[in-house]
Scaffold this motif. Structure first.
Motif: not given
Length: 121
Positions: A6, A86-89, A96, A99-102
């Motif tokens: 990922e 992972v999802k989450g900002r 990134e 993109e709503g991920v970190r």
């Protein structure tokens, strides 16, 4: 160092958007303890940083350098580090974030055999 599938997929997309990339992990509080991804050369490293290596990502021409503050490295030098996403900002300046991920680091202790090979014992 290694990275998850990922994380590799995200790094391919981010490289297309931003060009060559680099990581730095400061070990500071909050998001400072997460790996931050920048356009290569945008974050200035110095004598207080340790170059841990280069992440080779299939489909990305230039390996992605990974640096860590020397103080943080002292805590993590006995671990195998894996870059994941992972999802989450996060609240940092890492590329990134929109993109709503970190990115984050997963770790495991080196085995005694690995530690001996690396000269850590």
């Amino acid at each position: 160092m290694s990275l998850t599938d990922e994380a590799a997929a995200l790094l391919r997309r981010l490289t297309e958007m931003h060009g060559p990339l680099m990581f730095h992990q400061s070990g500071g509080c909050c998001d400072g303890s997460s790996p931050m991804c920048y356009p290569d050369g945008e974050f200035k490293t110095g004598s207080a940083d340790v170059h841990l290596g280069e992440l080779v990502v299939d489909g990305v021409d230039k390996p992605i350098g990974f640096w860590m503050s020397a103080n943080q490295y002292e805590y993590w030098k006995h671990t195998q580090l894996t870059v994941d996403v992972v999802k989450g900002r996060g609240s940092g300046f890492s590329v990134e974030a929109p993109e709503g991920v970190r990115f984050l680091i997963r770790s495991r202790l080196f085995t005694d055999h690995e530690s001996a090979q690396l000269g850590l014992l």
